[in-house]
Design a protein around this motif. Structure first.
Motif, PDB file in Angstrom:
ATOM      1  N   GLY A 179       0.803  -1.220   0.000  1.00  0.00           N
ATOM      2  CA  GLY A 179       0.000   0.000   0.000  1.00  0.00           C
ATOM      3  C   GLY A 179       0.832   1.263   0.000  1.00  0.00           C
ATOM      4  N   ASP A 180       2.086   1.162   0.420  1.00  0.00           N
ATOM      5  CA  ASP A 180       2.969   2.323   0.426  1.00  0.00           C
ATOM      6  C   ASP A 180       3.448   2.637  -0.995  1.00  0.00           C
ATOM      7  OD1 ASP A 180       2.715   2.497   3.155  1.00  0.00           O
ATOM      8  OD2 ASP A 180       4.643   1.518   3.592  1.00  0.00           O
ATOM      9  N   LEU A 181       3.919   3.857  -1.187  1.00  0.00           N
ATOM     10  CA  LEU A 181       4.423   4.299  -2.484  1.00  0.00           C
ATOM     11  C   LEU A 181       5.866   4.769  -2.335  1.00  0.00           C
ATOM     12  CD1 LEU A 181       1.332   6.371  -3.690  1.00  0.00           C
ATOM     13  CD2 LEU A 181       2.070   4.161  -4.584  1.00  0.00           C
ATOM     14  N   VAL A 182       6.724   4.322  -3.233  1.00  0.00           N
ATOM     15  CA  VAL A 182       8.127   4.719  -3.213  1.00  0.00           C
ATOM     16  C   VAL A 182       8.457   5.383  -4.542  1.00  0.00           C
ATOM     17  CG1 VAL A 182      10.517   3.972  -2.908  1.00  0.00           C
ATOM     18  CG2 VAL A 182       8.667   2.736  -1.737  1.00  0.00           C
ATOM     19  N   PHE A 183       9.057   6.569  -4.471  1.00  0.00           N
ATOM     20  CA  PHE A 183       9.482   7.300  -5.665  1.00  0.00           C
ATOM     21  C   PHE A 183      10.992   7.486  -5.593  1.00  0.00           C
ATOM     22  CE2 PHE A 183       5.093   8.293  -4.810  1.00  0.00           C
ATOM     23  CZ  PHE A 183       4.490   8.205  -6.061  1.00  0.00           C
ATOM     24  N   TYR A 184      11.681   6.964  -6.597  1.00  0.00           N
ATOM     25  CA  TYR A 184      13.146   6.948  -6.544  1.00  0.00           C
ATOM     26  C   TYR A 184      13.745   7.544  -7.811  1.00  0.00           C
ATOM     27  CZ  TYR A 184      12.611   2.801  -9.520  1.00  0.00           C
ATOM     28  OH  TYR A 184      12.278   1.946 -10.545  1.00  0.00           O
ATOM     29  N   ASP A 185      14.904   8.157  -7.663  1.00  0.00           N
ATOM     30  CA  ASP A 185      15.623   8.712  -8.796  1.00  0.00           C
ATOM     31  C   ASP A 185      15.972   7.606  -9.787  1.00  0.00           C
ATOM     32  OD1 ASP A 185      18.172   9.609 -10.316  1.00  0.00           O
ATOM     33  OD2 ASP A 185      17.560  11.459  -9.321  1.00  0.00           O
ATOM     34  N   GLU A 186      15.840   7.890 -11.066  1.00  0.00           N
ATOM     35  CA  GLU A 186      16.062   6.866 -12.089  1.00  0.00           C
ATOM     36  C   GLU A 186      17.495   6.329 -12.106  1.00  0.00           C
ATOM     37  OE1 GLU A 186      15.788   8.272 -16.131  1.00  0.00           O
ATOM     38  OE2 GLU A 186      16.485  10.288 -15.570  1.00  0.00           O
ATOM     39  N   PHE A 187      18.459   7.062 -11.531  1.00  0.00           N
ATOM     40  CA  PHE A 187      19.850   6.615 -11.502  1.00  0.00           C
ATOM     41  C   PHE A 187      20.252   6.060 -10.136  1.00  0.00           C
ATOM     42  CE2 PHE A 187      21.230   9.737 -15.097  1.00  0.00           C
ATOM     43  CZ  PHE A 187      20.535   8.960 -16.005  1.00  0.00           C
ATOM     44  N   LYS A 201       5.007  12.776 -10.656  1.00  0.00           N
ATOM     45  CA  LYS A 201       4.785  11.348 -10.424  1.00  0.00           C
ATOM     46  C   LYS A 201       3.943  11.124  -9.167  1.00  0.00           C
ATOM     47  CE  LYS A 201       6.995   9.477 -13.900  1.00  0.00           C
ATOM     48  NZ  LYS A 201       8.166   8.609 -13.768  1.00  0.00           N
ATOM     49  N   ILE A 202       4.212  11.894  -8.131  1.00  0.00           N
ATOM     50  CA  ILE A 202       3.456  11.732  -6.884  1.00  0.00           C
ATOM     51  C   ILE A 202       1.998  12.150  -7.091  1.00  0.00           C
ATOM     52  CG2 ILE A 202       3.168  12.623  -4.535  1.00  0.00           C
ATOM     53  CD1 ILE A 202       6.168  12.600  -4.216  1.00  0.00           C
ATOM     54  N   GLU A 203       1.781  13.284  -7.735  1.00  0.00           N
ATOM     55  CA  GLU A 203       0.418  13.762  -7.978  1.00  0.00           C
ATOM     56  C   GLU A 203      -0.365  12.772  -8.836  1.00  0.00           C
ATOM     57  OE1 GLU A 203       0.850  17.619  -9.677  1.00  0.00           O
ATOM     58  OE2 GLU A 203       1.672  18.497  -7.828  1.00  0.00           O
TER      59      GLU A 203
END
Length: 385
Positions: free
Chosen positions: A115-123, A153-155
């Motif tokens: 259920g959590d969301l992770v947003f990570y740098d592509e590099f 991406k978050i929105e």
């Protein structure tokens, strides 16, 4: 011996065909523009001697730990080290792992939940990607160092999200391992704090180099209290081995209970822990001098790039990592071979480690590289590319 299955053998053949086949090679006496030993601690005789003296002082005479830390391996140097690390890096707590790879695998496979969301740098580091692959959270990449891409991406992914309660994690590095560049950490931290998101920063290539005493970029910007977790490693600027996750006391408790790379592995040896302790003490004793010399070398290197009109070939970087783009695996390997023939140890970094078309020479600068060595290196590069 049983031969390798055909499918696996075909993968190797593809690597060879693409000029991306990896082999192990022994190090030699060539001029080092390759290692992550930015301050020369890995071969420092004084540090070696101080480590031995610490073992004598602590009456530690053991070759190994004998088991995992939850069994028999939690020897007394661990508490000494983790207390030292928490103070040095301005954190509430520190938990030592066997390597940076283990630390990131442990953190990202256990902390983000379903259920959590992770947003990570592509590099981002491969170890972080692997940890996320083992977690139950959904993860998405955003464009390199782009806060606007992260926001988009978050929105996009939270607008109609099915879960009412979830945690958002944002993941970046303070100094990227292949490009040597840095994000706007203040902007990332402000955005994370204002929205209640958990920011995680990998400081592997910053500690030992940045900050008043090598404590990294996050503490030097005074944002350590607003970062959920930091990964610090000791096999680069500190010239030894191992890593730690920095964060709150309850994060440490959680990792001890749920991080499998921590739970199910033999603890580090007393000698390794003594080396980490001594390396941090040694850097504090030396003060700013090693880092000052390194920064002078970085600035000299960058000026030489301009002098020889190579700006378009290099990724902008203020760190010890300088990337010279030479598209194509074959071309990058050929230039690396020419430099090795002249006595300079530099490796080509090939796809899939970096994207196709962005193959490069990854040049690492050190406090022990001379101005003459740096000048000759750039002169040779200018003639080869």
């Amino acid at each position: 011996m049983i031969k390798l299955p055909g499918k696996l053998k075909s993968f190797l053949e593809i690597r060879k065909k693409e000029d991306a086949f990896r082999t192990l090679q022994a190090t030699d006496g060539s001029i080092d523009f390759l290692s992550n030993d930015y301050l020369g601690f890995a071969t420092n005789e004084t540090l070696f001697s101080k480590t031995f003296q610490l073992l004598l002082t602590e009456s530690v005479a053991a070759n190994g730990s004998g088991g995992s830390r939850l069994l028999s391996g939690n020897h007394k140097l661990y508490s000494k080290l983790e207390s030292q690390l928490a103070t040095f890096y301005k954190s509430n707590a520190a938990l030592v792992f066997n390597s940076g790879y283990d630390a990131n695998m442990g953190l990202f496979s256990s902390v983000p939940q379903k259920g959590d969301l992770v947003f990570y740098d592509e590099f981002i580091h491969a170890s972080i990607r692997e940890g996320l692959r083992l977690s139950n959270a959904k993860s998405y990449s955003f464009s390199h160092n782009s806060l606007s891409s992260l926001k988009e991406k978050i929105e996009l992914n939270t607008a109609r999200y099915e879960y009412e309660e979830y945690t958002v994690y944002i993941v970046t590095e303070s100094v990227f391992s292949m490009d040597g560049d840095s994000p706007d950490l203040k902007a990332f931290a402000k955005y994370s704090k204002s929205n209640g998101y958990c920011l995680i920063v990998d400081e592997a290539h910053a500690v030992g180099v940045f900050g008043d005493y090598g404590e990294g970029l996050v503490p030097s910007l005074k944002w350590e209290k607003d970062v959920f977790a930091r990964t610090v490693t000791f096999g680069k600027g500190f010239g030894c081995h191992g890593a730690a996750i920095l964060g709150a006391d309850d994060l440490k408790d959680f990792l001890v209970n749920f991080a499998k790379p921590f739970i199910y592995t033999t603890a580090l040896t007393p000698h390794t822990l003594a080396t980490i302790i001594t390396a941090h003490e040694f850097l504090e004793e030396l003060g700013k001098e090693p880092k000052r010399i390194l920064m002078e070398n970085i600035e000299f290197f960058k000026k030489q790039i301009v002098t020889h009109k190579l700006e378009e070939s290099f990724i902008p970087s203020n760190s010890a990592i300088q990337g010279c783009i030479i598209p194509g695996s074959k071309s990058a390997k050929q230039v690396a071979k020419k430099l090795l023939d002249k006595g300079f140890n530099i490796k080509a970094v090939l796809a899939p480690t970096v994207p196709k078309g962005q193959e490069r020479l990854r040049i690492c600068l050190h406090s022990y590289n001379s101005k003459e060595e740096i000048g000759l290196l750039i002169k040779l590069l200018a003639s080869y590319i």
